[in-house]
Write a protein that holds these residues in place. Structure first.
Motif, PDB file in Angstrom:
ATOM      1  N   TYR A  91     -33.463  76.128  25.131  1.00 14.05           N
ATOM      2  CA  TYR A  91     -33.363  74.733  25.568  1.00 14.05           C
ATOM      3  C   TYR A  91     -34.234  73.800  24.737  1.00 14.05           C
ATOM      4  O   TYR A  91     -33.979  72.603  24.680  1.00 14.05           O
ATOM      5  CB  TYR A  91     -33.723  74.613  27.057  1.00 14.05           C
ATOM      6  N   VAL A  92     -35.273  74.367  24.132  1.00 15.01           N
ATOM      7  CA  VAL A  92     -36.126  73.567  23.248  1.00 15.01           C
ATOM      8  C   VAL A  92     -35.514  73.522  21.857  1.00 15.01           C
ATOM      9  O   VAL A  92     -35.456  72.470  21.211  1.00 15.01           O
ATOM     10  CB  VAL A  92     -37.547  74.161  23.196  1.00 15.01           C
ATOM     11  N   GLN A  93     -35.038  74.689  21.415  1.00 13.15           N
ATOM     12  CA  GLN A  93     -34.539  74.797  20.040  1.00 13.15           C
ATOM     13  C   GLN A  93     -33.254  74.008  19.802  1.00 13.15           C
ATOM     14  O   GLN A  93     -33.014  73.554  18.677  1.00 13.15           O
ATOM     15  CB  GLN A  93     -34.299  76.274  19.694  1.00 13.15           C
ATOM     16  N   ILE A  94     -32.413  73.869  20.829  1.00 13.77           N
ATOM     17  CA  ILE A  94     -31.122  73.197  20.608  1.00 13.77           C
ATOM     18  C   ILE A  94     -31.267  71.829  19.956  1.00 13.77           C
ATOM     19  O   ILE A  94     -30.409  71.406  19.204  1.00 13.77           O
ATOM     20  CB  ILE A  94     -30.292  73.031  21.903  1.00 13.77           C
ATOM     21  N   TRP A  95     -32.385  71.158  20.230  1.00 10.64           N
ATOM     22  CA  TRP A  95     -32.536  69.786  19.729  1.00 10.64           C
ATOM     23  C   TRP A  95     -32.880  69.736  18.259  1.00 10.64           C
ATOM     24  O   TRP A  95     -32.639  68.722  17.600  1.00 10.64           O
ATOM     25  CB  TRP A  95     -33.591  69.032  20.539  1.00 10.64           C
ATOM     26  N   SER A  96     -33.450  70.844  17.718  1.00  8.36           N
ATOM     27  CA  SER A  96     -33.817  70.825  16.304  1.00  8.36           C
ATOM     28  C   SER A  96     -32.833  71.604  15.437  1.00  8.36           C
ATOM     29  O   SER A  96     -32.644  71.274  14.262  1.00  8.36           O
ATOM     30  CB  SER A  96     -35.238  71.369  16.121  1.00  8.36           C
ATOM     31  N   THR A  97     -32.195  72.638  15.985  1.00  8.47           N
ATOM     32  CA  THR A  97     -31.217  73.387  15.182  1.00  8.47           C
ATOM     33  C   THR A  97     -30.082  72.470  14.742  1.00  8.47           C
ATOM     34  O   THR A  97     -29.578  72.561  13.622  1.00  8.47           O
ATOM     35  CB  THR A  97     -30.616  74.544  16.003  1.00  8.47           C
TER      36      THR A  97
ATOM     37  N   GLN B 287     -28.400  79.443  22.145  1.00  7.87           N
ATOM     38  CA  GLN B 287     -28.561  77.989  22.030  1.00  7.87           C
ATOM     39  C   GLN B 287     -27.253  77.269  22.336  1.00  7.87           C
ATOM     40  O   GLN B 287     -27.238  76.203  22.951  1.00  7.87           O
ATOM     41  CB  GLN B 287     -29.040  77.620  20.624  1.00  7.87           C
ATOM     42  N   LEU B 288     -26.150  77.882  21.877  1.00  7.00           N
ATOM     43  CA  LEU B 288     -24.846  77.272  22.134  1.00  7.00           C
ATOM     44  C   LEU B 288     -24.601  77.156  23.642  1.00  7.00           C
ATOM     45  O   LEU B 288     -24.130  76.124  24.143  1.00  7.00           O
ATOM     46  CB  LEU B 288     -23.753  78.113  21.464  1.00  7.00           C
ATOM     47  N   MET B 289     -24.953  78.209  24.367  1.00  4.14           N
ATOM     48  CA  MET B 289     -24.759  78.188  25.814  1.00  4.14           C
ATOM     49  C   MET B 289     -25.710  77.178  26.479  1.00  4.14           C
ATOM     50  O   MET B 289     -25.317  76.472  27.414  1.00  4.14           O
ATOM     51  CB  MET B 289     -24.973  79.590  26.407  1.00  4.14           C
ATOM     52  N   ALA B 290     -26.942  77.109  25.986  1.00  2.59           N
ATOM     53  CA  ALA B 290     -27.892  76.132  26.531  1.00  2.59           C
ATOM     54  C   ALA B 290     -27.389  74.709  26.284  1.00  2.59           C
ATOM     55  O   ALA B 290     -27.415  73.857  27.179  1.00  2.59           O
ATOM     56  CB  ALA B 290     -29.273  76.333  25.907  1.00  2.59           C
ATOM     57  N   ALA B 291     -26.908  74.468  25.057  1.00  2.41           N
ATOM     58  CA  ALA B 291     -26.391  73.139  24.731  1.00  2.41           C
ATOM     59  C   ALA B 291     -25.163  72.828  25.591  1.00  2.41           C
ATOM     60  O   ALA B 291     -24.999  71.703  26.068  1.00  2.41           O
ATOM     61  CB  ALA B 291     -26.040  73.058  23.250  1.00  2.41           C
ATOM     62  N   ALA B 292     -24.331  73.839  25.806  1.00  2.00           N
ATOM     63  CA  ALA B 292     -23.133  73.642  26.635  1.00  2.00           C
ATOM     64  C   ALA B 292     -23.526  73.178  28.034  1.00  2.00           C
ATOM     65  O   ALA B 292     -22.895  72.288  28.605  1.00  2.00           O
ATOM     66  CB  ALA B 292     -22.320  74.931  26.707  1.00  2.00           C
ATOM     67  N   ILE B 293     -24.596  73.765  28.562  1.00  2.00           N
ATOM     68  CA  ILE B 293     -25.043  73.371  29.906  1.00  2.00           C
ATOM     69  C   ILE B 293     -25.574  71.936  29.893  1.00  2.00           C
ATOM     70  O   ILE B 293     -25.197  71.111  30.735  1.00  2.00           O
ATOM     71  CB  ILE B 293     -26.122  74.349  30.411  1.00  2.00           C
TER      72      ILE B 293
END
Lengths: 320, 280
Positions: free
Chosen positions: B56-62, B246-252
């Motif tokens: 959930y933290v990494q999604i914003w920088s990847t 990360q894809l799943m976290a971003a999806a949420i």
């Protein structure tokens, strides 16, 4: 404000203003924005699309379409020639889309009605079930499809874990996103997302059925099954016809599910029409041919909708 | 009473079935979003080896997720607002007045709602490219261009639902206001719109939801700068690696606005949908 202080000379102008404000003109004024937008986003593109379908519009001419050579019905001939590679692929894609649509619509309606009946009766916690069942439909479609793409992975997906490791139904984990099984992946994914729509509408219809119909039937000794057939089904019929038509159009035109699951090169078993036209237009860069295919699709959908509306009298012009 | 028990058992089995098919993918998504990368790249396990909220933290920088978020929000809110306003005026005319051209208008709206996006995408793409070429106006790849194309589905949907909804509201309400000296437009704004708020909310939510999930137009008509979430989420998959957690976290994260909005407004939506969309 100024027209109130009318001087004698200004009379005709006031008259003209008055005519604009006549009650008969009022609805037209309200419609102006909608008509302008309809022209811009629907009518002009549609007419233009038909024009393009008569052109050999390839990547060469994309920045200057009027230079593209006029080829008459050539694009349609290619698209409909079942002996040629392009024509037979189009027919194949059409049939796949038809099968996909029938399965998804029938499944969605069946699931939707069943779930609506279950949730319609009084019991504790029914609000929770209602909310839960709606979630697949409320998710953005690409999220739902990406979730399924992940679940359908051969080695890291939860579906193969369930089928192979937990339930021992299959010995070897199959590929779900390649080859013939891709079609079923498509159907499952679309069904998962579509049935809550049918559920939502059918449930609303069920709640509008007067309870005394059932009470009267029960007094007459009608069984539950008989009540379902003679009261429930006829009462949800108008909603069902709308649900089926809307789901048919959405599913038949579906681009999202195959595009997100498979990208720009879907397996042949999952080559739905919208994606097929997209690939022909934007990957193979033959816009004229793509436009001809779109026009054929438009004609088909138009005929189906007219026949369906005539048969079932949905769209209910009469109560307006 | 045997029959009663039979139906109760049937209901439990049925509810369990639908709960399982609904929850299974949701569980997969949620549980995968809190797994370490090693876990999601090996065989799927129901229980994570270790729980981590790093994805959930990494999604914003990847991936420039915030940027895509803003693009999606601007495009979807604009398309929704424009279609709802235009649709209110048009639906009022269609619902309350008999005039020449009313039926052709209704029929056009109904039929354009049925046409596939691919039908409009192709001509609009070529029109946009040529406008850019001829007039130097950047519609292709711009947010404005995308908003215009989103109106192709949100406007007919809004008009159609609102006509049905307005029809379900007795016209005596506005007539009373007009007897009291209100103009027709005043009656629309002071009487009909407040009374129809549930229907208008329903229409807006549906238009917004449809736009938020839109993939086809966004896949052709966006550039790096204007990419929406629908296309941007692909970035978590690179050539060598798919960051499934990360894809799943971003999806949420991406789903929260629409799912929460939908569930919060559920009551109005069902009301608006059944009054308008269905009996239309």
């Amino acid at each position: 404000m100024s027209e109130r202080k009318s001087e004698p000379g200004a009379r005709p102008a006031v008259g003209r203003r008055r005519r604009w404000l006549r009650p008969q003109m009022f609805p037209y004024l309200l419609l102006v924005p909608a008509v302008v937008f309809e022209l811009l986003i629907h009518i002009v593109p549609m007419v233009f699309g038909v024009v393009i379908s008569f052109l050999k519009l390839t990547a060469l001419y994309i920045r200057n379409w009027s230079q593209a050579p006029f080829v008459g019905f050539e694009n349609f001939r290619i698209g409909l020639n079942t002996h040629g590679a392009i024509g037979s692929a189009l027919v194949h894609s059409f049939l796949i889309t038809l099968a996909y649509t029938v399965l998804v619509v029938a499944g969605s309606w069946g699931f939707g009605v069943a779930a609506a009946l279950l949730v319609n009766s009084e019991f504790r916690g029914r609000g929770w079930f209602r909310t839960l069942f709606l979630i697949p439909y409320t998710l953005p479609i690409y999220v739902a499809v990406i979730a399924w793409e992940f679940m359908l992975q051969q080695n890291t997906g939860s579906i193969n874990t369930l089928l192979v490791d937990d339930l021992h139904i299959l010995k070897n984990p199959p590929f779900w996103l390649i080859g013939g099984k891709a079609f079923w992946s498509l159907v499952m994914t679309a069904l998962w997302r579509s049935w809550p729509f049918a559920f939502l509408l059918v449930l609303a219809a069920l709640q509008n059925i007067p309870q005394d119909l059932y009470e009267a039937a029960a007094v007459d000794g009608a069984s539950r099954w008989r009540q379902f057939r003679s009261i429930t089904l006829p009462q949800i019929r108008p909603v069902s016809t709308v649900v089926v038509l809307v789901l048919f159009l959405w599913t038949f035109n579906d681009f999202n599910t195959p595009y997100i699951l498979f990208g720009q090169s879907p397996p042949s078993a999952a080559d739905l029409l919208s994606l097929h036209i997209y690939v022909n237009s934007f990957v193979d860069l033959n816009f004229g041919l793509g436009a001809a295919m779109s026009t054929l699709l438009l004609i088909f959908l138009f005929i189906v909708s007219v026949v369906y509306v005539r048969l079932l009298r949905v769209g209910s012009e009469e109560n307006a | 009473m045997r029959e009663e028990r039979f139906y109760r058992v049937l209901r439990v089995i049925g509810l369990a079935f639908f709960t399982l098919i609904t929850a299974f993918p949701l569980y997969t998504v949620v549980i995968s979003s809190i797994k370490p990368l090693g876990d999601v790249q090996s065989a799927f396990h129901w229980i994570p080896s270790r729980i981590t909220f790093e994805p959930y933290v990494q999604i914003w920088s990847t991936v420039p997720l915030a940027h895509y978020f803003i693009n999606s929000a601007i495009v979807c809110v604009s398309a929704t607002v424009i279609s709802v306003i235009v649709a209110i005026l048009a639906a009022y005319a269609v619902s309350r007045y008999r005039f020449f051209g009313r039926d052709p208008f209704r029929l056009t709206v109904l039929s354009t709602q049925m046409f596939p996006g691919i039908l409009f995408l192709l001509p609009l793409f070529i029109i946009f490219v040529n406008i850019d070429q001829t007039f130097g106006v950047h519609l292709y790849g711009s947010r404005v261009g995308l908003i215009i194309t989103y109106l192709t589905f949100s406007l007919p949907l809004s008009i159609w639902m609102l006509v049905g909804y307005f029809n379900s509201i007795p016209r005596e309400l506005e007539e009373a206001a007009m007897v009291d000296g209100s103009t027709a437009l005043g009656a629309l704004f002071r009487v009909l719109i407040p009374v129809s708020l549930p229907g208008i909310v329903a229409v807006a939510v549906f238009a917004f939801m449809t736009a938020w999930g839109e993939v086809l137009f966004a896949s052709v008509l966006t550039t790096n700068a204007t990419r929406t979430l629908a296309i941007g989420l692909r970035d978590y998959a690179s050539q060598s690696n798919v960051y499934w957690n990360q894809l799943m976290a971003a999806a949420i994260v991406v789903s929260i606005p629409v799912v929460a909005g939908f569930l919060a407004l559920q009551r109005y939506l069902v009301q608006g949908l059944t009054a308008g969309g269905v009996k239309g």
